[in-house]
Design an enzyme around this catalytic site. Structure first.
Site, PDB file in Angstrom:
ATOM      1  N   THR A  97      14.914  -9.677  19.712  1.00  0.00           N
ATOM      2  CA  THR A  97      14.136  -8.894  18.148  1.00  0.00           C
ATOM      3  C   THR A  97      14.327  -7.630  18.011  1.00  0.00           C
ATOM      4  OG1 THR A  97      12.034  -8.246  19.033  1.00  0.00           O
ATOM      5  CG2 THR A  97      11.783 -10.424  18.523  1.00  0.00           C
ATOM      6  N   THR A 153       6.695  -6.658  31.132  1.00  0.00           N
ATOM      7  CA  THR A 153       6.644  -6.094  29.910  1.00  0.00           C
ATOM      8  C   THR A 153       7.935  -6.154  28.940  1.00  0.00           C
ATOM      9  OG1 THR A 153       8.078  -4.025  31.247  1.00  0.00           O
ATOM     10  CG2 THR A 153       6.190  -4.166  31.188  1.00  0.00           C
ATOM     11  N   GLU A 207      14.259   1.259  22.364  1.00  0.00           N
ATOM     12  CA  GLU A 207      14.160   1.430  20.418  1.00  0.00           C
ATOM     13  C   GLU A 207      15.225   2.626  20.250  1.00  0.00           C
ATOM     14  OE1 GLU A 207      11.487  -1.796  18.922  1.00  0.00           O
ATOM     15  OE2 GLU A 207      10.742   0.217  19.370  1.00  0.00           O
ATOM     16  N   LYS A 218      14.519 -10.304  26.710  1.00  0.00           N
ATOM     17  CA  LYS A 218      14.143  -9.152  25.818  1.00  0.00           C
ATOM     18  C   LYS A 218      13.470  -8.326  26.234  1.00  0.00           C
ATOM     19  CE  LYS A 218      12.566  -9.443  21.854  1.00  0.00           C
ATOM     20  NZ  LYS A 218      11.056  -8.792  21.852  1.00  0.00           N
ATOM     21  N   SER A 268       8.208  -4.398   7.128  1.00  0.00           N
ATOM     22  CA  SER A 268       8.586  -4.425   6.021  1.00  0.00           C
ATOM     23  C   SER A 268       9.938  -5.363   5.237  1.00  0.00           C
ATOM     24  CB  SER A 268       8.880  -2.759   5.653  1.00  0.00           C
ATOM     25  OG  SER A 268       8.230  -1.744   6.181  1.00  0.00           O
TER      26      SER A 268
END
Length: 413
Positions: free
Chosen positions: A158, A195, A285, A184, A413
């Site tokens: 993702t 996790t 991230e 992932k 978004s």
């Protein structure tokens, strides 16, 4: 998926050999993403056993609940993984989607729906249209092959910036068996089972209950010792499949945890789990630095873990690392708030081999230039010695950058 690959990504692509008894293929079902694969279908030979560990979130996804029911039987013939939609917080529609997905996959693979494992990752709260699997899984089953693994790892991504693979070979009864896995995970990563999504495969012949015990023990110092942002996912799933294909090459079945070969296999399995877990931490991230938090001198290992997690989950500590600032005051704060035994005047704090604080104050040998140079490294070792006992532990995390906010601010978004 992020536009650029993490600077902490492995420099060399892992070459994963075929695992006898395992075939897979990927497809684009248009679940959320356009022009990229988002479905993985894996098939296993008859007799494959399975073990798994799932999230402890009290709001688990429909796929997690499905897996829990299948895992009770310990047998598997197929696995379906989709990215882009977590099928979590979707009510009765979510449960219906898992049933339909398993039914479609079972027809494609010629097995029972109760032998299909499911995993979903992506946006929470959006209904998953399982009808999109209708023609896709049947067509995908016609392309099943023992590789390439890199395609499978990419299909489950993702916000990951790179595919995560690991493999080892271990000898049982003088015969080489393979353990290979993929994972992932980049955000919503905090230990409370595993996790993320991860799937590990072996051709070793191992009974389901033995497999389960090995896996449950294996997650403690691997996936349960990784945190990116302190948020535990609704979808965390770690599955371990054993096809037993190595029996044909002379490997006797492992039916008891007391079997002396269990220790050999567990050691190899641990390497795969640890490798995948570190790759998850490296792909946090927006991450630019991998941070290894070591706690020593605690009253117990359990206490050391809690203190290490308090440090690793602190936004102030993580942003200091991002700014290449060895701000030990923030580390002291994180130790003090952990709720575990600690004595301010016994604390020693080091970044790498450089001790910056000791006995409740700045180390007398502290040199700002030296520690600032160390903080420029891609990998930071942060060590706290409590001076109270023999308890020690280590967890992995990463720094917290502006990109983390950008990724998560724009996610839907």
């Amino acid at each position: 998926m992020s536009a650029s690959v993490s600077p902490l990504a492995p420099k060399v692509e892992v070459q994963v050999p075929p695992v006898p008894g395992v075939t897979f293929a990927t497809a684009a079902a248009g679940i959320r993403y356009k022009d990229r694969t988002d479905v993985l279908l894996a098939a296993f030979t008859s007799g494959t056993t399975v073990a798994g560990v799932t999230t402890r979130s009290l709001c688990p996804s429909a796929a997690v609940e499905w897996c829990r029911s299948v895992l009770k039987k310990g047998k598997a013939r197929g696995l379906v993984v989709n990215s882009g939609n977590a099928n979590a917080f979707t009510g009765i529609k979510g449960r219906e989607a898992t049933e339909l997905t398993a039914e479609i996959a079972s027809r494609a693979l010629g097995c029972k729906p109760s032998e299909i494992l499911l995993a979903s990752t992506g946006v929470i709260g959006e209904p998953l249209d399982a009808t999109k699997f209708g023609g896709v899984l049947q067509a995908t089953s016609d392309r099943l092959a023992p590789g390439p693994w890199i395609d499978a790892a990419r299909a489950i991504m993702t916000t990951d910036t790179f595919p995560k693979l690991a493999t080892v070979t271990v000898a049982l009864d003088g015969v080489d068996v393979t353990i290979a896995g993929m994972a992932k995970g980049a955000g919503m990563i905090a230990p409370d089972m595993a996790t993320m999504l991860s799937f590990v495969f072996t051709d070793a012949p191992i009974a389901a209950d033995v497999l389960q015990k090995m896996l449950s023990k294996g997650v403690r110092d691997t996936f349960n010792a990784v945190t990116i942002d302190g948020d535990t996912s609704t979808s965390d799933t770690l599955l371990l499949f054993a096809t037993g294909a190595a029996k044909a090459r002379g490997v006797a079945a492992i039916k008891s945890y007391d079997d002396p070969r269990v220790r050999t296999f567990r050691k190899a399995l641990q390497k795969v789990l640890a490798d995948l877990a570190e790759q998850v931490a490296r792909d946090g991230e927006g991450a630019r630095k991998l941070v290894r938090v070591h706690v020593t001198g605690a009253v117990s290992r359990k206490s050391a873990r809690r203190i290490a997690m308090s440090i690793a989950n602190s936004p102030l500590v993580k942003t200091a690392v991002a700014g290449e600032d060895a701000n030990w005051g923030r580390v002291v704060m994180a130790v003090g708030k952990a709720g575990e035994p600690a004595d301010r005047d016994r604390l020693a704090i080091s970044f790498g081999d450089i001790r910056v604080a000791a006995e409740g104050m700045r180390d007398p040998t502290y040199d700002e230039a030296t520690v600032s140079e160390y903080m420029k490294n891609d990998v930071i070792d942060l060590t706290v010695d409590l001076g109270l006992g023999q308890g020690a532990d280590r967890v992995l995390t990463c720094d917290l950058t502006k990109e983390y906010v950008a990724i998560n601010g724009d996610y839907r978004s």
